[in-house]
Design an enzyme around this catalytic site. Structure first.
Site, PDB file in Angstrom:
ATOM      1  N   ARG A  12       0.816  -1.215   0.000  1.00 38.10           N
ATOM      2  CA  ARG A  12       0.000   0.000   0.000  1.00 38.10           C
ATOM      3  C   ARG A  12       0.849   1.264   0.000  1.00 38.10           C
ATOM      4  NH1 ARG A  12      -3.168  -3.302   3.760  1.00 38.10           N
ATOM      5  NH2 ARG A  12      -5.110  -3.918   2.722  1.00 38.10           N
ATOM      6  N   CYS A  26      -6.682 -17.123  16.167  1.00 38.65           N
ATOM      7  CA  CYS A  26      -7.526 -17.022  17.360  1.00 38.65           C
ATOM      8  C   CYS A  26      -8.777 -17.894  17.244  1.00 38.65           C
ATOM      9  CB  CYS A  26      -7.936 -15.571  17.594  1.00 38.65           C
ATOM     10  SG  CYS A  26      -6.547 -14.481  17.979  1.00 38.65           S
TER      11      CYS A  26
END
Length: 315
Positions: free
Chosen positions: A30, A51
């Site tokens: 980016r 997670c």
């Protein structure tokens, strides 16, 4: 500036994906249109929801594909980033500015050059050298293949009981999800409370909730050894207090160790806690090498001391 005088696009290599390495690669694209970016990942997946692994084991997340955030094709089409999965980085030659990599599919090795290198090797679950620690049915949880192996073991063995060693984040999430699958769960914790970072008063509330859901707690007890039952169908976990707990599987969730061998072998500076030492810009002791994630030590805003923070968000 015309094409003849323009600087060549920098070649950036990133060792390791998931939270640290994959996020670094996407962010780099980016802010730099022209950089040539390559990511090398030892495992089969470049980016996954680590997670969510306990919840995949527990059946709350039902499809393995839901754990996968991005694949090499998406990185190439959206970011023009080349991802090399099942590729292990063996060594860093800082003087030549190359890394030695091995293709795990065919065993071939090659050198890759870099202008800038980012290390995101993560951390590995601890497996202390206890008697019986390598018996089948004793698992750690780090990646998607680990979670799939635990699910398969539970199904194949028709497991009814589980022992979880450690009452930190992963240990309690595993206890929750194994109870969700109707297994009898015992959590063994060396400290005198669950979630040792919490104040005792807060931990007591967590303990009450666990016991209300049928989780048995063995606090102030360490794990001493493992053995198999006579018929070989179950495991016996013995604690430092002399108690024994029988189960079809054991989950080791006693912490992680930063994977720093690659950095140490290359002569990069390590911190006092064993992680890779980095400055405020995540640069290592080599000005051409950065490091991120579970393997690095960061300075705490409050204490000013360096510490390890092996969590996905900070990575």
């Amino acid at each position: 500036m015309n094409a003849s005088t323009a600087s060549p696009a920098p070649r950036v290599l990133i060792v390791g994906g998931v939270a640290g390495g994959a996020a670094c690669a996407a962010r780099l694209r980016r802010v730099h249109d022209d950089a040539e970016i390559h990511v090398f990942e030892r495992g089969p997946h470049i980016s996954f929801a680590n997670c969510g692994l306990p919840y995949f084991i527990g059946g709350i997340i039902t499809d393995e594909a839901d754990l996968l955030l991005a694949d090499p094709a998406l990185f190439k089409s959206r970011f023009d980033i080349t991802v090399h999965t099942r590729t292990e980085v063996l060594a860093i030659d800082r003087e030549a500015k190359t890394i030695r990599v091995r293709d795990l599919a065919n065993g071939t090795e090659r050198d890759e050059s870099y202008d800038a290198l980012v290390l995101s090797p993560g951390a590995s679950p601890l497996r202390p050298p206890l008697p019986g620690i390598d018996l089948p049915g004793i698992f750690t949880l780090r990646n998607v293949p680990d979670s799939a192996a635990i699910r398969t073991w539970i199904a194949d063995r028709q497991a009814r009981r589980a022992v979880v060693i450690g009452a930190g984040f992963i240990g309690l999430e595993m206890a929750e999800n194994l109870r969700h699958r109707d297994l009898e769960v015992t959590v063994i914790e060396m400290a005198d409370q669950v979630m040792p970072p919490l104040d005792r008063e807060m931990a007591a509330m967590v303990e009450e909730k666990l016991e209300a859901h049928g989780v048995r707690l063995a606090l102030s007890e360490g794990c001493a050894s493992f053995s198999s039952t006579v018929d070989g169908k179950a495991l016996i976990t013995r604690t430092t207090a002399g108690r024994e707990f029988t189960s079809e599987l054991v989950i080791l969730a006693i912490g992680v160790r930063p994977e720093t061998k690659l950095a140490a072998d290359a002569g990069l500076e390590l911190g006092e806690r064993g992680g890779i030492h980095v400055d405020e810009q995540m640069r290592t002791s080599d000005p051409a090498i950065w490091a991120v994630g579970d393997a690095v030590e960061v300075r705490g805003w409050v204490s000013g001391h360096h510490s390890l923070v092996p969590l996905a968000g900070p990575a």
